[in-house]
Scaffold this motif. Structure first.
Motif, PDB file in Angstrom:
ATOM      1  N   GLN A 186       0.835  -1.210   0.000  1.00 29.50           N
ATOM      2  CA  GLN A 186       0.000   0.000   0.000  1.00 29.50           C
ATOM      3  C   GLN A 186       0.861   1.249   0.000  1.00 29.50           C
ATOM      4  O   GLN A 186       0.577   2.218  -0.695  1.00 29.50           O
ATOM      5  CB  GLN A 186      -0.906   0.000   1.232  1.00 29.50           C
ATOM      6  N   MET A 187       1.925   1.207   0.796  1.00 29.68           N
ATOM      7  CA  MET A 187       2.800   2.366   0.879  1.00 29.68           C
ATOM      8  C   MET A 187       3.494   2.617  -0.463  1.00 29.68           C
ATOM      9  O   MET A 187       3.564   3.739  -0.943  1.00 29.68           O
ATOM     10  CB  MET A 187       3.833   2.110   1.959  1.00 29.68           C
ATOM     11  N   ILE A 188       3.999   1.533  -1.050  1.00 32.00           N
ATOM     12  CA  ILE A 188       4.694   1.656  -2.334  1.00 32.00           C
ATOM     13  C   ILE A 188       3.708   2.125  -3.408  1.00 32.00           C
ATOM     14  O   ILE A 188       4.021   2.945  -4.265  1.00 32.00           O
ATOM     15  CB  ILE A 188       5.300   0.285  -2.737  1.00 32.00           C
ATOM     16  N   TRP A 189       2.503   1.606  -3.307  1.00 30.85           N
ATOM     17  CA  TRP A 189       1.471   1.966  -4.269  1.00 30.85           C
ATOM     18  C   TRP A 189       1.140   3.447  -4.164  1.00 30.85           C
ATOM     19  O   TRP A 189       1.045   4.151  -5.159  1.00 30.85           O
ATOM     20  CB  TRP A 189       0.234   1.125  -3.988  1.00 30.85           C
ATOM     21  N   ARG A 190       0.999   3.911  -2.930  1.00 26.03           N
ATOM     22  CA  ARG A 190       0.696   5.324  -2.694  1.00 26.03           C
ATOM     23  C   ARG A 190       1.804   6.202  -3.271  1.00 26.03           C
ATOM     24  O   ARG A 190       1.552   7.264  -3.823  1.00 26.03           O
ATOM     25  CB  ARG A 190       0.550   5.533  -1.188  1.00 26.03           C
ATOM     26  N   LEU A 191       3.044   5.761  -3.163  1.00 27.71           N
ATOM     27  CA  LEU A 191       4.164   6.555  -3.670  1.00 27.71           C
ATOM     28  C   LEU A 191       4.222   6.548  -5.197  1.00 27.71           C
ATOM     29  O   LEU A 191       4.703   7.501  -5.798  1.00 27.71           O
ATOM     30  CB  LEU A 191       5.488   6.003  -3.138  1.00 27.71           C
ATOM     31  N   ASN A 192       3.755   5.460  -5.835  1.00 29.05           N
ATOM     32  CA  ASN A 192       4.055   5.303  -7.250  1.00 29.05           C
ATOM     33  C   ASN A 192       2.865   5.232  -8.198  1.00 29.05           C
ATOM     34  O   ASN A 192       3.056   5.248  -9.407  1.00 29.05           O
ATOM     35  CB  ASN A 192       4.909   4.050  -7.449  1.00 29.05           C
ATOM     36  N   PHE A 193       1.677   5.171  -7.666  1.00 27.29           N
ATOM     37  CA  PHE A 193       0.502   5.010  -8.516  1.00 27.29           C
ATOM     38  C   PHE A 193       0.368   6.164  -9.504  1.00 27.29           C
ATOM     39  O   PHE A 193       0.330   5.981 -10.726  1.00 27.29           O
ATOM     40  CB  PHE A 193      -0.730   4.907  -7.615  1.00 27.29           C
ATOM     41  N   PHE A 194       0.339   7.362  -8.963  1.00 29.46           N
ATOM     42  CA  PHE A 194       0.121   8.532  -9.803  1.00 29.46           C
ATOM     43  C   PHE A 194       1.284   8.741 -10.763  1.00 29.46           C
ATOM     44  O   PHE A 194       1.098   8.996 -11.956  1.00 29.46           O
ATOM     45  CB  PHE A 194      -0.091   9.745  -8.893  1.00 29.46           C
ATOM     46  N   VAL A 195       2.494   8.587 -10.244  1.00 28.60           N
ATOM     47  CA  VAL A 195       3.656   8.852 -11.078  1.00 28.60           C
ATOM     48  C   VAL A 195       3.726   7.841 -12.225  1.00 28.60           C
ATOM     49  O   VAL A 195       4.102   8.185 -13.352  1.00 28.60           O
ATOM     50  CB  VAL A 195       4.942   8.877 -10.227  1.00 28.60           C
ATOM     51  N   LYS A 227      -8.594   6.738  -2.146  1.00 24.97           N
ATOM     52  CA  LYS A 227      -9.858   6.018  -2.348  1.00 24.97           C
ATOM     53  C   LYS A 227      -9.619   4.738  -3.131  1.00 24.97           C
ATOM     54  O   LYS A 227     -10.257   3.719  -2.876  1.00 24.97           O
ATOM     55  CB  LYS A 227     -10.823   6.899  -3.130  1.00 24.97           C
ATOM     56  N   LEU A 228      -8.736   4.821  -4.111  1.00 23.26           N
ATOM     57  CA  LEU A 228      -8.518   3.658  -4.966  1.00 23.26           C
ATOM     58  C   LEU A 228      -7.626   2.617  -4.294  1.00 23.26           C
ATOM     59  O   LEU A 228      -7.614   1.461  -4.694  1.00 23.26           O
ATOM     60  CB  LEU A 228      -7.890   4.101  -6.291  1.00 23.26           C
ATOM     61  N   LYS A 229      -6.889   3.058  -3.287  1.00 24.93           N
ATOM     62  CA  LYS A 229      -5.923   2.156  -2.657  1.00 24.93           C
ATOM     63  C   LYS A 229      -6.541   0.861  -2.138  1.00 24.93           C
ATOM     64  O   LYS A 229      -6.091  -0.214  -2.520  1.00 24.93           O
ATOM     65  CB  LYS A 229      -5.182   2.904  -1.547  1.00 24.93           C
ATOM     66  N   PRO A 230      -7.581   0.934  -1.291  1.00 22.27           N
ATOM     67  CA  PRO A 230      -8.121  -0.324  -0.776  1.00 22.27           C
ATOM     68  C   PRO A 230      -8.710  -1.208  -1.862  1.00 22.27           C
ATOM     69  O   PRO A 230      -8.730  -2.434  -1.717  1.00 22.27           O
ATOM     70  CB  PRO A 230      -9.187   0.120   0.223  1.00 22.27           C
ATOM     71  N   ALA A 231      -9.201  -0.611  -2.946  1.00 17.09           N
ATOM     72  CA  ALA A 231      -9.769  -1.431  -4.015  1.00 17.09           C
ATOM     73  C   ALA A 231      -8.672  -2.213  -4.740  1.00 17.09           C
ATOM     74  O   ALA A 231      -8.876  -3.355  -5.131  1.00 17.09           O
ATOM     75  CB  ALA A 231     -10.529  -0.550  -5.001  1.00 17.09           C
ATOM     76  N   LEU A 240      -3.079 -11.181  -4.055  1.00 18.64           N
ATOM     77  CA  LEU A 240      -2.374 -11.914  -5.105  1.00 18.64           C
ATOM     78  C   LEU A 240      -3.214 -11.941  -6.380  1.00 18.64           C
ATOM     79  O   LEU A 240      -2.720 -11.702  -7.486  1.00 18.64           O
ATOM     80  CB  LEU A 240      -2.085 -13.337  -4.632  1.00 18.64           C
ATOM     81  N   PHE A 241      -4.497 -12.204  -6.176  1.00 20.46           N
ATOM     82  CA  PHE A 241      -5.413 -12.238  -7.309  1.00 20.46           C
ATOM     83  C   PHE A 241      -5.403 -10.896  -8.043  1.00 20.46           C
ATOM     84  O   PHE A 241      -5.303 -10.839  -9.258  1.00 20.46           O
ATOM     85  CB  PHE A 241      -6.819 -12.571  -6.794  1.00 20.46           C
ATOM     86  N   ASN A 242      -5.458  -9.813  -7.257  1.00 22.82           N
ATOM     87  CA  ASN A 242      -5.441  -8.476  -7.874  1.00 22.82           C
ATOM     88  C   ASN A 242      -4.157  -8.222  -8.637  1.00 22.82           C
ATOM     89  O   ASN A 242      -4.176  -7.673  -9.736  1.00 22.82           O
ATOM     90  CB  ASN A 242      -5.597  -7.405  -6.796  1.00 22.82           C
ATOM     91  N   LEU A 243      -3.031  -8.616  -8.021  1.00 26.41           N
ATOM     92  CA  LEU A 243      -1.747  -8.374  -8.679  1.00 26.41           C
ATOM     93  C   LEU A 243      -1.691  -9.106 -10.011  1.00 26.41           C
ATOM     94  O   LEU A 243      -1.337  -8.532 -11.040  1.00 26.41           O
ATOM     95  CB  LEU A 243      -0.596  -8.836  -7.787  1.00 26.41           C
ATOM     96  N   ILE A 244      -2.062 -10.392  -9.969  1.00 30.31           N
ATOM     97  CA  ILE A 244      -1.967 -11.188 -11.194  1.00 30.31           C
ATOM     98  C   ILE A 244      -2.907 -10.650 -12.251  1.00 30.31           C
ATOM     99  O   ILE A 244      -2.528 -10.447 -13.411  1.00 30.31           O
ATOM    100  CB  ILE A 244      -2.272 -12.673 -10.893  1.00 30.31           C
ATOM    101  N   SER A 245      -4.157 -10.350 -11.833  1.00 35.60           N
ATOM    102  CA  SER A 245      -5.079  -9.864 -12.869  1.00 35.60           C
ATOM    103  C   SER A 245      -4.631  -8.509 -13.382  1.00 35.60           C
ATOM    104  O   SER A 245      -4.807  -8.215 -14.569  1.00 35.60           O
ATOM    105  CB  SER A 245      -6.523  -9.837 -12.372  1.00 35.60           C
ATOM    106  N   GLY A 246      -4.008  -7.698 -12.509  1.00 33.47           N
ATOM    107  CA  GLY A 246      -3.484  -6.419 -12.971  1.00 33.47           C
ATOM    108  C   GLY A 246      -2.451  -6.603 -14.066  1.00 33.47           C
ATOM    109  O   GLY A 246      -2.488  -5.920 -15.099  1.00 33.47           O
ATOM    110  N   VAL A 247      -1.544  -7.549 -13.846  1.00 26.28           N
ATOM    111  CA  VAL A 247      -0.505  -7.798 -14.846  1.00 26.28           C
ATOM    112  C   VAL A 247      -1.124  -8.288 -16.149  1.00 26.28           C
ATOM    113  O   VAL A 247      -0.790  -7.798 -17.242  1.00 26.28           O
ATOM    114  CB  VAL A 247       0.505  -8.832 -14.307  1.00 26.28           C
TER     115      VAL A 247
END
Ligand SMILES: *[C@@H]1O[C@H](CO)[C@@H](O)[C@H](O)[C@H]1NC(C)=O
Ligand SMILES: *[C@@H]1O[C@H](CO)[C@H](O)[C@H](O)[C@@H]1NC(C)=O
Length: 546
Positions: free
Chosen positions: A226-235, A493-497, A508-515
Motif C-alpha cells: 500500500q505504501m509503495i502503491w501510494r508513492l508510485n501510482f500517480f507517477v 480512495k482507490l488504494k483499498p480497491a 495476489l489475485f489483484n496483482l496477477i489480474s493487474g498484470v
C-alpha cells in the motif's frame, strides 16, 4: 489542436482501458439514479431490510447460498465487470467514479503538456515578488489557521509533543511551498535551500518509517505494498501518459528506495528488534551498504546496472550529456545518509522525549537557563553553517551536502521544539499543503509549469490567461492545488480497491489480474496503432498515386 509527437502504445493502452471504466461508471450512476427513483415512487413503504430479505430468499431459491455468492463476488469481479453485472456495478460505483475522475485528470495533464491547447510563457524571477508571495501566504495562514494541538504523542500519554505529526506535516508544507515556487519563478538563488528541504523530506522518510515499523511491528506485505502503491501510482500513470522516464520525478524513486531500505533493515530478523545492539548493527549495516555503493569506485555501476531500464534519464535539452545512470547517482547520492540519521533520531525519540519531560518539570530558572543555552548553541551552529556551507556556490555546495545536511535539520528540530507552547502551535494551512506534497510535486511539472515534450524539465509556465502573468499565476495555482488535492484523495480512495489490506489471497489475485490486464491492453493497443498506421500509409500512398 497539434499534439507533440506520435501516440505511444502506452497512451493507447491507457485510453483503451479508460473508456470501458468511464462507460461502466456512467451506467452505474444511471442504474443508481433509476433504482432510487423507483424505490421512491413504487415502493415507498417497504423498508430496506425487507428488500434485502427478499433478495436473500430469491438467492436461496436459485440454489446459491449467501456464502458461495460472496466467494463468487470476490473471485469473479472481473468477469462481472465485463458482463456489466448490475449489482457489481452498483457496489463499485464509487470506485468507478474515482477511477473515471482520475482518468479525466490524466486527460487534462495531456492536454496541458502535450498539445498546444493552452499557451506557454517564460519564467521570470523577481526576488521581491517571490518573498512577497511567500510571506503573504504565511500571514494568511497565521491569520486563518493557527491551531493549538493538545492530542497526545504516539510514544507517551503526556501531551508534550515533540516531533508530532502536525508538525511534520506543517514542516513539509513550508518546504513544499518554497519548492514549487522555486520551480515556478526559477529562483536560482535558493538552490541550496531546496537541497536542504529535500534532505529534510528524506530525513522524514527514515524517521516516519522507522517509528512505524519499530513501534507497530507491522511488516505485512499488504501494508508495505500500500505504501509503495501510494508513492508510485500517480507517477506511473504520468510516465505512461506523457511518455516520461520515472527519473524525471526523481523524488518518487528516491523515496521508494529509501522506504524499501528502512523496511528491509527493520524487517529482516525483526524478532530481535527489541535488542539495542541489534538495532545498532542494523544501522551500521545501512551505513556500510551506502558507503560501499556510493563511495567506492565502480561499485555503483555494478550494483545499479540491472536497474537501468527503470532509473535511466537523459535531459533532452541539456547542453552537457551525461551517462544515463548519472542522474540517479547524483540525486540519490545527495541524500544518501540523511535517511539513516532519520532512523537514528526515531530510535532515540522516546529517550529524548523523556529528557524533555524531565526538563519541563525542573524549576523555572534552571529550565530557562538550559533552554537558553540550547537555543544559543543552535543559533551559533546554524549561523556558522549558513556562513560557511550554505553560501557556497552550488557545485561546491553539492559536494558537501551529503555530509552537512544534518546540521540545519537538527538545528531546525531543536529550535522548533524548544518550548512547550511553541511545540503545540502549527499552521494548519501548511499542514494541509504538506499532506499532498507528492501529488503537488508531480502535478506541477505539467499543469502549473510546462515541459512540452517527453523527459524535458519544465522550463516554461503553462499560460491559460495570456498576457496577464499574475492573473494567470492565480488561476493556474487554484486549478493546480485543487487537482493535486483531488488526486491525493483519489489515490487514497482507490488504494483499498487495488491493494486490499489483510486478505493476501485477494491481493495476489489483484496483482496477477493487474498484470494480465496490462499486458492485454498493451498488446491490443499495439495492434490498434499498427492498423492506424497502415491506414495512414494507405491514404498517403493513394494520394501519391493521384
Ligand atoms: C514511509 O516513507 C514514505 C516516503 O516518504 C511515506 O510516503 C510513508 O508514509 C512513510 N510511512 C510511514 C508509515 O510513515
Ligand atoms: C520537532 O521536531 C521537528 C520539527 O517538525 C520535527 O519535525 C517535529 O516536527 C518538531 N519540530 C520541528 C523542527 O518542526
Amino acid at each position: 489542436m497539434e499534439i507533440s509527437g506520435p501516440i505511444t502504445p502506452g497512451q493507447m493502452a491507457v485510453l483503451v482501458g479508460f473508456i470501458p471504466i468511464l462507460l461502466a461508471w456512467m451506467y452505474a450512476e444511471a442504474l443508481e439514479f433509476w433504482n432510487k427513483s423507483r424505490q421512491a415512487t413504487v415502493n415507498p413503504t417497504v423498508p430496506d431490510i425487507l428488500l434485502k430479505e427478499e433478495a436473500k430468499k430469491q438467492l436461496l431459491e436459485s440454489g446459491l447460498s449467501p456464502e458461495s455468492s460472496r466467494a463468487y463476488k470476490q473471485k469473479a469481479g472481473l468477469f462481472r465487470f465485463f458482463m456489466m453485472d448490475k449489482d457489481f456495478l452498483l457496489d463499485n460505483r464509487l470506485t468507478l467514479r474515482a477511477a473515471s475522475e482520475f482518468g479525466a485528470f490524466l486527460v487534462y495533464f495531456y492536454l496541458c503538456d502535450r498539445t498546444d491547447l493552452f499557451g506557454e510563457s517564460k519564467k521570470n524571477y523577481n526576488r521581491d515578488l517571490f518573498f512577497f508571495l511567500f510571506f503573504l501566504l504565511i500571514i494568511v495562514a497565521a491569520m486563518t489557521s493557527l491551531t493549538i494541538h493538545h492530542d497526545t504523542s504516539p510514544f507517551s500519554s503526556k501531551p508534550v509533543q515533540y516531533l508530532n505529526r502536525h508538525q511534520t506535516e506543517e514542516w513539509k508544507g513550508w518546504m513544499q511551498v518554497l519548492f514549487v515556487m522555486y520551480h515556478y519563478f526559477n529562483a536560482k538563488e535558493t538552490y541550496n535551500a531546496i537541497r536542504v528541504f529535500i534532505a529534510a523530506y528524506v530525513w522524514m522518510t527514515g524517521f516516519g518509517n522507522f517509528s512505524y515499523y519499530y513501534v507497530r511491528k507491522d511488516f505485512s506485505l499488504a501494508r508495505f505494498y500500500q505504501m509503495i502503491w501510494r508513492l508510485n501510482f500517480f507517477v506511473a500513470f504520468c510516465c505512461i501518459i506523457l511518455g516520461n522516464h520515472y527519473m524525471l520525478y526523481y523524488i518518487c524513486p528516491m523515496h521508494t528506495f529509501f522506504t524499501l531500505m528502512v523496511y528491509c533493515s527493520l524487517g529482516i530478523l525483526n524478532k530481535y528488534n527489541e535488542t539495542g545492539s541489534v538495532i545498532a548493527i542494523k544501522i551500521a549495516a545501512c551505513f556500510l551498504v551506502i558507503v560501499a555503493v556510493w563511495e567506492i569506485p565502480h561499485v555503483y555501476d555494478f550494483v545499479w546496472a540491472p536497474f537501468t531500464f527503470l532509473l535511466a534519464y537523459n535531459d533532452p535539452d541539456a547542453s552537457r550529456k551525461y551517462p544515463p545512470m548519472h542522474e540517479w547517482n547524483f540525486r540519490a547520492g545527495l541524500d544518501r545518509y540523511i535517511w539513516i540519521l532519520g532512523m537514528i533520531y526515531a530510535y532515540f525519540h522516546p529517550m529524548v522525549e523523556g529528557w524533555l519531560e524531565k526538563l519541563e518539570q525542573t524549576e523555572v530558572k534552571l529550565r530557562t537557563l538550559i533552554k537558553t543555552c540550547i537555543s544559543a548553541i543552535c543559533l551559533v551552529v546554524g549561523y556558522l553553517w549558513y556562513q560557511y556551507i550554505y553560501k557556497l556556490e552550488k557545485y561546491t555546495y553539492n559536494r558537501y551536502h551529503p555530509y552537512t545536511s544534518w546540521i540545519p535539520i537538527t538545528v531546525c528540530i531543536c529550535l522548533r521544539n524548544i518550548t512547550q507552547e511553541f511545540r503545540s502551535y502549527t499552521l494548519t494551512l501548511f499542514g494541509w499543503l504538506g499532506k499532498m506534497t507528492l501529488e503537488s510535486y508531480i502535478a506541477q511539472f505539467h499543469i502549473w509549469l510546462r515541459s512540452g515534450k517527453p523527459d524535458a524539465q519544465p522550463q516554461k509556465l503553462l499560460s491559460i490567461v495570456p498576457n496577464y502573468p499574475m492573473l494567470n499565476f492565480m488561476l493556474n495555482t487554484i486549478i493546480f492545488v485543487t487537482v493535486a488535492h483531488r488526486i491525493f484523495i483519489l489515490t487514497n480512495k482507490l488504494k483499498p480497491a487495488m491493494i486490499p489490506a489483510g486478505d493476501n489471497k485477494q491481493l495476489l489475485f489483484n496483482l496477477i489480474s493487474g498484470v494480465i490486464i496490462s499486458i492485454t491492453l498493451y498488446a491490443l493497443s499495439l495492434v490498434l496503432l499498427n492498423l492506424m498506421n497502415k491506414q495512414v500509409h494507405y491514404a498517403h500512398a493513394s494520394n501519391l498515386n493521384k
